[in-house]
Motif scaffolding. Structure first.
Motif, PDB file in Angstrom:
ATOM      1  N   SER A  19       0.842  -1.198   0.000  1.00  0.00           N
ATOM      2  CA  SER A  19       0.000   0.000   0.000  1.00  0.00           C
ATOM      3  C   SER A  19       0.878   1.250   0.000  1.00  0.00           C
ATOM      4  O   SER A  19       2.028   1.206   0.444  1.00  0.00           O
ATOM      5  CB  SER A  19      -0.901   0.017   1.236  1.00  0.00           C
ATOM      6  OG  SER A  19      -0.128   0.328   2.386  1.00  0.00           O
ATOM      7  N   PRO A  20       0.331   2.379  -0.483  1.00  0.00           N
ATOM      8  CA  PRO A  20       1.100   3.632  -0.443  1.00  0.00           C
ATOM      9  C   PRO A  20       1.563   3.964   0.980  1.00  0.00           C
ATOM     10  O   PRO A  20       2.697   4.389   1.186  1.00  0.00           O
ATOM     11  CB  PRO A  20       0.108   4.680  -0.947  1.00  0.00           C
ATOM     12  CG  PRO A  20      -0.886   3.928  -1.761  1.00  0.00           C
ATOM     13  CD  PRO A  20      -0.979   2.569  -1.115  1.00  0.00           C
ATOM     14  N   GLU A  21       0.684   3.731   1.952  1.00  0.00           N
ATOM     15  CA  GLU A  21       0.992   4.072   3.344  1.00  0.00           C
ATOM     16  C   GLU A  21       2.152   3.231   3.886  1.00  0.00           C
ATOM     17  O   GLU A  21       3.042   3.746   4.560  1.00  0.00           O
ATOM     18  CB  GLU A  21      -0.250   3.887   4.233  1.00  0.00           C
ATOM     19  CG  GLU A  21      -1.396   4.819   3.903  1.00  0.00           C
ATOM     20  CD  GLU A  21      -2.209   4.420   2.653  1.00  0.00           C
ATOM     21  OE1 GLU A  21      -2.952   5.287   2.142  1.00  0.00           O
ATOM     22  OE2 GLU A  21      -2.094   3.272   2.183  1.00  0.00           O
ATOM     23  N   GLN A  22       2.146   1.911   3.577  1.00  0.00           N
ATOM     24  CA  GLN A  22       3.223   1.017   4.040  1.00  0.00           C
ATOM     25  C   GLN A  22       4.578   1.481   3.503  1.00  0.00           C
ATOM     26  O   GLN A  22       5.552   1.563   4.232  1.00  0.00           O
ATOM     27  CB  GLN A  22       3.004  -0.405   3.508  1.00  0.00           C
ATOM     28  CG  GLN A  22       2.045  -1.278   4.259  1.00  0.00           C
ATOM     29  CD  GLN A  22       1.957  -2.637   3.543  1.00  0.00           C
ATOM     30  OE1 GLN A  22       1.628  -2.719   2.361  1.00  0.00           O
ATOM     31  NE2 GLN A  22       2.262  -3.694   4.270  1.00  0.00           N
ATOM     32  N   PHE A  23       4.602   1.746   2.196  1.00  0.00           N
ATOM     33  CA  PHE A  23       5.858   2.094   1.534  1.00  0.00           C
ATOM     34  C   PHE A  23       6.365   3.443   2.048  1.00  0.00           C
ATOM     35  O   PHE A  23       7.532   3.596   2.404  1.00  0.00           O
ATOM     36  CB  PHE A  23       5.641   2.126   0.016  1.00  0.00           C
ATOM     37  CG  PHE A  23       6.925   2.092  -0.760  1.00  0.00           C
ATOM     38  CD1 PHE A  23       7.472   0.880  -1.153  1.00  0.00           C
ATOM     39  CD2 PHE A  23       7.583   3.262  -1.107  1.00  0.00           C
ATOM     40  CE1 PHE A  23       8.663   0.837  -1.874  1.00  0.00           C
ATOM     41  CE2 PHE A  23       8.770   3.230  -1.819  1.00  0.00           C
ATOM     42  CZ  PHE A  23       9.307   2.018  -2.203  1.00  0.00           C
ATOM     43  N   LEU A 106      10.034  11.268  -3.400  1.00  0.00           N
ATOM     44  CA  LEU A 106       9.405   9.966  -3.511  1.00  0.00           C
ATOM     45  C   LEU A 106       7.938  10.163  -3.157  1.00  0.00           C
ATOM     46  O   LEU A 106       7.625  10.697  -2.101  1.00  0.00           O
ATOM     47  CB  LEU A 106      10.122   9.059  -2.513  1.00  0.00           C
ATOM     48  CG  LEU A 106       9.510   7.821  -1.936  1.00  0.00           C
ATOM     49  CD1 LEU A 106       9.359   6.786  -3.011  1.00  0.00           C
ATOM     50  CD2 LEU A 106      10.424   7.299  -0.851  1.00  0.00           C
ATOM     51  N   GLN A 107       7.054   9.797  -4.100  1.00  0.00           N
ATOM     52  CA  GLN A 107       5.620   9.898  -3.828  1.00  0.00           C
ATOM     53  C   GLN A 107       4.951   8.587  -4.224  1.00  0.00           C
ATOM     54  O   GLN A 107       5.208   8.047  -5.298  1.00  0.00           O
ATOM     55  CB  GLN A 107       4.985  11.049  -4.605  1.00  0.00           C
ATOM     56  CG  GLN A 107       3.502  11.179  -4.275  1.00  0.00           C
ATOM     57  CD  GLN A 107       2.883  12.467  -4.772  1.00  0.00           C
ATOM     58  OE1 GLN A 107       3.471  13.188  -5.563  1.00  0.00           O
ATOM     59  NE2 GLN A 107       1.682  12.745  -4.317  1.00  0.00           N
ATOM     60  N   VAL A 108       4.112   8.076  -3.329  1.00  0.00           N
ATOM     61  CA  VAL A 108       3.459   6.791  -3.559  1.00  0.00           C
ATOM     62  C   VAL A 108       1.958   7.019  -3.673  1.00  0.00           C
ATOM     63  O   VAL A 108       1.349   7.632  -2.799  1.00  0.00           O
ATOM     64  CB  VAL A 108       3.741   5.799  -2.408  1.00  0.00           C
ATOM     65  CG1 VAL A 108       3.391   4.385  -2.844  1.00  0.00           C
ATOM     66  CG2 VAL A 108       5.187   5.871  -1.959  1.00  0.00           C
ATOM     67  N   SER A 109       1.381   6.520  -4.759  1.00  0.00           N
ATOM     68  CA  SER A 109      -0.048   6.693  -5.012  1.00  0.00           C
ATOM     69  C   SER A 109      -0.716   5.335  -5.185  1.00  0.00           C
ATOM     70  O   SER A 109      -0.079   4.395  -5.674  1.00  0.00           O
ATOM     71  CB  SER A 109      -0.266   7.481  -6.308  1.00  0.00           C
ATOM     72  OG  SER A 109       0.495   8.669  -6.295  1.00  0.00           O
ATOM     73  N   PRO A 110      -1.994   5.255  -4.835  1.00  0.00           N
ATOM     74  CA  PRO A 110      -2.712   4.002  -5.101  1.00  0.00           C
ATOM     75  C   PRO A 110      -2.735   3.749  -6.606  1.00  0.00           C
ATOM     76  O   PRO A 110      -2.821   4.693  -7.392  1.00  0.00           O
ATOM     77  CB  PRO A 110      -4.126   4.267  -4.584  1.00  0.00           C
ATOM     78  CG  PRO A 110      -4.035   5.509  -3.760  1.00  0.00           C
ATOM     79  CD  PRO A 110      -2.836   6.273  -4.228  1.00  0.00           C
TER      80      PRO A 110
END
Length: 159
Positions: A19-23, A106-110
């Motif tokens: 998930s974005p939150e985990q990463f 670094l940006q993580v998206s669903p």
């Protein structure tokens, strides 16, 4: 040639299962655990000053790039938990021998689409080389891709 040619930006997207939150949480609040996921690439990450996940915090990294052990010290410039985004500005270390400035975001998206699971990690490196003889940081972008994949495997493996 204009000196502006020394500045540049490289970007990539990496699809992951986590998930974005985990990463985001690993890079923001637990980067000192990254070596568990990819110890062949990240040897250590030590808190130099401040608190994990806070703007202004200074972090020392020991990593392997192009087969060589390297060090870098960075300052966390931005953290946005709502967007799963973190920005690091390199301030000391091996990178600063070749670059006047080096900023990694670094940006993580669903992941969009039907499956609804997984994420996309977007890496951006903005930099200014000290002179024309220095390579653009594509190999460092590849390191970011490899670390992302290793971390994803670590985060998603069954306990």
């Amino acid at each position: 040639m204009a000196s502006s040619a020394l500045t540049g930006k490289v970007e990539t997207d990496v699809e992951i299962k986590a998930s974005p939150e985990q990463f985001h949480d690993m890079f923001t609040n637990k980067p000192h655990h990254l070596h568990h996921a990819c110890n062949d690439k990240i040897q250590a990450c030590d808190l130099h000053e401040g608190e994990w996940g806070k703007v202004g915090t200074i972090v020392n990294w020991s990593y392997v790039h192009d087969g060589k052990a390297k060090q870098v010290k960075d300052v966390i410039e931005a953290v946005d938990p709502d967007k799963n985004l973190i920005t690091f500005r390199m301030v000391e270390g091996d990178l600063m021998e070749e670059y006047k400035s080096f900023v990694v975001t670094l940006q993580v998206s669903p992941k969009s689409g039907d499956s609804g699971s997984g994420s996309v990690v977007h890496w951006t490196i903005e930099y200014e080389r000290l002179h024309q003889g220095i390579d653009h940081p594509e190999t460092l972008l590849q390191l970011a891709i490899d670390v992302s994949k290793d971390l994803d495997a670590h985060l998603t493996k069954p306990n």
